[in-house]
Design a protein around this motif. Sequence first.
Motif, PDB file in Angstrom:
ATOM      1  N   ILE A  97      -9.495-114.579  82.201  1.00  0.00           N
ATOM      2  CA  ILE A  97      -9.943-116.042  82.043  1.00  0.00           C
ATOM      3  C   ILE A  97      -9.084-116.917  83.306  1.00  0.00           C
ATOM      4  O   ILE A  97     -10.023-117.908  83.616  1.00  0.00           O
ATOM      5  CB  ILE A  97      -9.491-116.416  80.612  1.00  0.00           C
ATOM      6  N   TYR A  98      -8.260-116.508  83.916  1.00  0.00           N
ATOM      7  CA  TYR A  98      -7.946-117.333  84.652  1.00  0.00           C
ATOM      8  C   TYR A  98      -8.877-117.046  86.037  1.00  0.00           C
ATOM      9  O   TYR A  98      -8.452-117.954  86.861  1.00  0.00           O
ATOM     10  CB  TYR A  98      -6.291-117.192  85.029  1.00  0.00           C
ATOM     11  N   PRO A 107     -13.184-121.919  82.173  1.00  0.00           N
ATOM     12  CA  PRO A 107     -12.682-121.112  80.909  1.00  0.00           C
ATOM     13  C   PRO A 107     -13.303-121.346  79.567  1.00  0.00           C
ATOM     14  O   PRO A 107     -13.293-120.408  78.822  1.00  0.00           O
ATOM     15  CB  PRO A 107     -11.229-121.273  80.972  1.00  0.00           C
ATOM     16  N   THR A 125      -3.380-114.427  79.201  1.00  0.00           N
ATOM     17  CA  THR A 125      -3.573-115.053  80.418  1.00  0.00           C
ATOM     18  C   THR A 125      -2.428-115.477  81.160  1.00  0.00           C
ATOM     19  O   THR A 125      -1.196-115.331  80.200  1.00  0.00           O
ATOM     20  CB  THR A 125      -4.426-116.289  80.085  1.00  0.00           C
ATOM     21  N   TYR A 179       0.401-118.216  82.046  1.00  0.00           N
ATOM     22  CA  TYR A 179       0.673-119.531  81.341  1.00  0.00           C
ATOM     23  C   TYR A 179       1.509-120.374  81.832  1.00  0.00           C
ATOM     24  O   TYR A 179       2.472-119.367  82.556  1.00  0.00           O
ATOM     25  CB  TYR A 179       0.655-119.378  79.671  1.00  0.00           C
ATOM     26  N   LEU A 234      -4.323-123.933  76.270  1.00  0.00           N
ATOM     27  CA  LEU A 234      -5.400-122.655  75.907  1.00  0.00           C
ATOM     28  C   LEU A 234      -5.853-122.782  74.670  1.00  0.00           C
ATOM     29  O   LEU A 234      -7.112-122.243  74.255  1.00  0.00           O
ATOM     30  CB  LEU A 234      -4.382-121.657  76.068  1.00  0.00           C
ATOM     31  N   ARG A 291       3.036-114.322  80.797  1.00  0.00           N
ATOM     32  CA  ARG A 291       1.482-114.179  80.109  1.00  0.00           C
ATOM     33  C   ARG A 291       2.004-114.449  78.730  1.00  0.00           C
ATOM     34  O   ARG A 291       3.014-114.337  78.047  1.00  0.00           O
ATOM     35  CB  ARG A 291       1.281-112.675  80.540  1.00  0.00           C
TER      36      ARG A 291
END
Length: 298
Positions: free
Chosen positions: A175-176, A181, A202, A204, A234, A291
């Motif tokens: 997603i990054y 997104p 992801t 974070y 998120l 993550r």
Amino acid sequence: MDIEKIKRERENWLKWKNIAPLREMLDALPDIKDVKVEIDDVIKIDADVTEKQREAVKEAAWAMRPWRKGPFELFGTFIDSEWRSFIKYNLLKPHFRLKDKRVADIGCNNGYYMFRMLAEKPAEIVGFDPSPLFKTQFDLINRYIKSDIVYELLGVEHLPYYGKKFDVIFCLGVIYHRSDPVNMLKGLKKGLNKNGEVFLDTFYIDGDEPVALCPAKTYSKIPNVHFVPTIPALKNWCVKAGFEKFEVLEKKPTTFEEQRKTEWITGESLSDFLDPNDPTKTVEGYPAPKRVYVKISL
């Protein structure tokens, strides 16, 4: 979107000048009988082979570097991948049930996670990844495992048009890399069966506000990282995409135990991505990679 046309076009990617010699090596590998497969943290493939056969497989695997995901052991050759991928897989394993499920792995790389999933006896596994190198690595491993896993040279953007929906979707470390997104999450939703679930991870950053870091050029030397959200951000992305349930499974920093340079990769790894004077920061001065692992569903 004509998925079949895209798939036919992308088959030609296997003829690229850097990939074609690897495919030739793959095609020339020996057929080996009575192969024993052990699916665990290290995916082991073994049999009674001659030294010539062993060296041919090792030479092909070596030519296919870099090996990002793994590890694998092929007829005595240990492929010490950059990522010790069993750490992530074993973290997620208590949270999913795959038996008789239709499973997709988006951004599947060389298929390590999909090979691990075989032990769970799903009804079907389909991997999506547009890299012809990773597809070639997968084909090397699957030449001897002989699984029914389907590997598509497609990306997450093709999932809504694929023509099949899935009970469980894994989308790990993707997603990054997407500039939108929320739209990506909507695509995952379209690919999900009723009562299905998505496992997502992801980068974070810490924080209670729903905000995201937007790196200028690179993040941890990775050029295509668009957003690094807080966990509330998120969650809001997932809500905007239409998911109702959001569960944080785990959050942890990336460590040298999990990601490090080995002889089986080329270039740099985690130790090169961090500030040598302050490992809590990347070389760009951003917070060091951490993550979060979540499960989302409708």
